[in-house]
Design an enzyme around this catalytic site. Structure first.
Site, mmCIF file in Angstrom:
data_model
loop_
_atom_site.group_PDB
_atom_site.id
_atom_site.type_symbol
_atom_site.label_atom_id
_atom_site.label_comp_id
_atom_site.label_asym_id
_atom_site.label_seq_id
_atom_site.Cartn_x
_atom_site.Cartn_y
_atom_site.Cartn_z
ATOM 1 N N SER A 8 0.830 -1.203 0.000
ATOM 2 C CA SER A 8 0.000 0.000 0.000
ATOM 3 C C SER A 8 0.866 1.254 0.000
ATOM 4 O O SER A 8 2.091 1.195 0.110
ATOM 5 C CB SER A 8 -0.920 0.011 1.229
ATOM 6 N N SER A 31 0.758 3.657 2.279
ATOM 7 C CA SER A 31 0.695 4.296 3.593
ATOM 8 C C SER A 31 2.041 4.808 4.090
ATOM 9 O O SER A 31 2.085 5.660 4.977
ATOM 10 C CB SER A 31 0.108 3.330 4.622
ATOM 11 N N LYS A 79 4.617 0.400 9.745
ATOM 12 C CA LYS A 79 4.437 1.814 10.101
ATOM 13 C C LYS A 79 5.709 2.296 10.808
ATOM 14 O O LYS A 79 6.658 1.551 11.023
ATOM 15 C CB LYS A 79 3.243 2.014 11.037
ATOM 16 N N SER A 105 -3.242 6.551 5.652
ATOM 17 C CA SER A 105 -2.648 5.513 6.489
ATOM 18 C C SER A 105 -3.622 5.109 7.588
ATOM 19 O O SER A 105 -4.056 5.951 8.386
ATOM 20 C CB SER A 105 -1.339 6.021 7.117
#
Length: 273
Positions: free
Chosen positions: A72, A74, A129, A216
């Protein structure tokens, strides 16, 4: 994925047990009967061939480094869709495969580390993250400004980001440098300012955010209820036991099946900051 890890462990154990039984007992019985080498059972032959390979892969993947693919946007602009990364599996301590239980502690995560983990509401999948808050920190995110322990982060405008590769044209955001203490890094900032609020990080937990702030699903937005319908205490925070490792290197960028949507050689060997 859990299923791949489980299959790898099971195959390693089965081939190892077959090989060991043959070496300790079955081979001697065949020799006592005057058996020839070509009479060796097929299962034993395959086990002897595959066990060393499976054991090496299991050890490397579980305790040294594990590959992941970024699915993704994010973590843009630092990690792109199609990046293949390596995750250090021993930085924070050694963990058992499958259940992820730590049995040797080595170090603690630091603010700014980019980590792979299993979020509390989606324990079957790995997410990535950046650690923003450590245990005991007071975190606030208001009007696109991050505040840690009452200290607002400073930002430098670097220009406008328009996306790369698969994300080309899908992003139009301000490219900024966020001066996180000890770990300045680039972020993307839009005009939606999603996930605003204030949080205090409990003991044994971390607060994580994506670098692409408006795109995100991170600790600011995690649901209170898990996939099993159960309430999740401290649902905004990442439990320490859910950590998988620290991302440290991009070893390939390949988009689409057999790179049909693009291949970016310039990203090979890029360190993840």
């Amino acid at each position: 994925m859990v299923w791949f890890e489980t299959i790898l462990v099971v195959l390693t154990l089965l081939t190892g047990i077959v090989w060991l039984l043959d070496k300790l007992f079955l081979a001697r019985r065949r020799a006592a009967r005057g058996g020839l080498l070509d009479e060796e059972p097929v299962l034993v032959d395959y086990s002897r061939a595959f066990f060393p390979v499976l054991a090496v892969v299991l050890i490397l993947r579980s305790f040294i480094a594990e590959p992941y693919k970024i699915p993704s946007a994010s973590m843009m602009p630092n990690l792109l869709i199609g990046d293949f990364i390596l995750v250090n599996k021993f930085t924070y301590g050694l963990r058992l495969p499958i259940n992820n239980k730590k049995f040797i502690s080595i170090s603690e995560p630091k603010r700014g580390d980019v980590v792979v983990f299993k979020p509390p509401h989606d324990p079957e999948n790995n997410w990535i993250k950046r650690i923003i808050g450590l245990p005991g920190d007071r975190i606030a995110f208001q009007g696109n400004t991050l505040t840690i322990n009452d200290q607002a982060m400073s930002y430098q405008t670097l220009g406008t980001y328009t996306g790369r590769g698969v994300a080309q044209g899908t992003e139009s955001a301000a490219l900024l440098q966020e001066n996180l203490p000890g770990r300045p890094h680039e972020i993307l900032e839009g005009d939606r300012a999603e996930g605003q609020g204030e949080w205090v990080v409990p003991a044994g937990h971390y607060f994580v955010m994506g670098d692409n702030r408006d795109n995100s699903q991170d600790g600011r937005l995690w649901p209170e209820v898990g996939a099993d319908g159960q309430l999740l205490p401290d649902h905004n925070f990442l439990p320490e036991e859910n950590l998988r490792g620290k991302a440290f290197l991009i070893w390939l960028n390949c988009e689409g099946w057999v790179c049909k949507d693009g291949f970016d050689a310039s990203r090979i060997g890029t360190r993840i900051q």
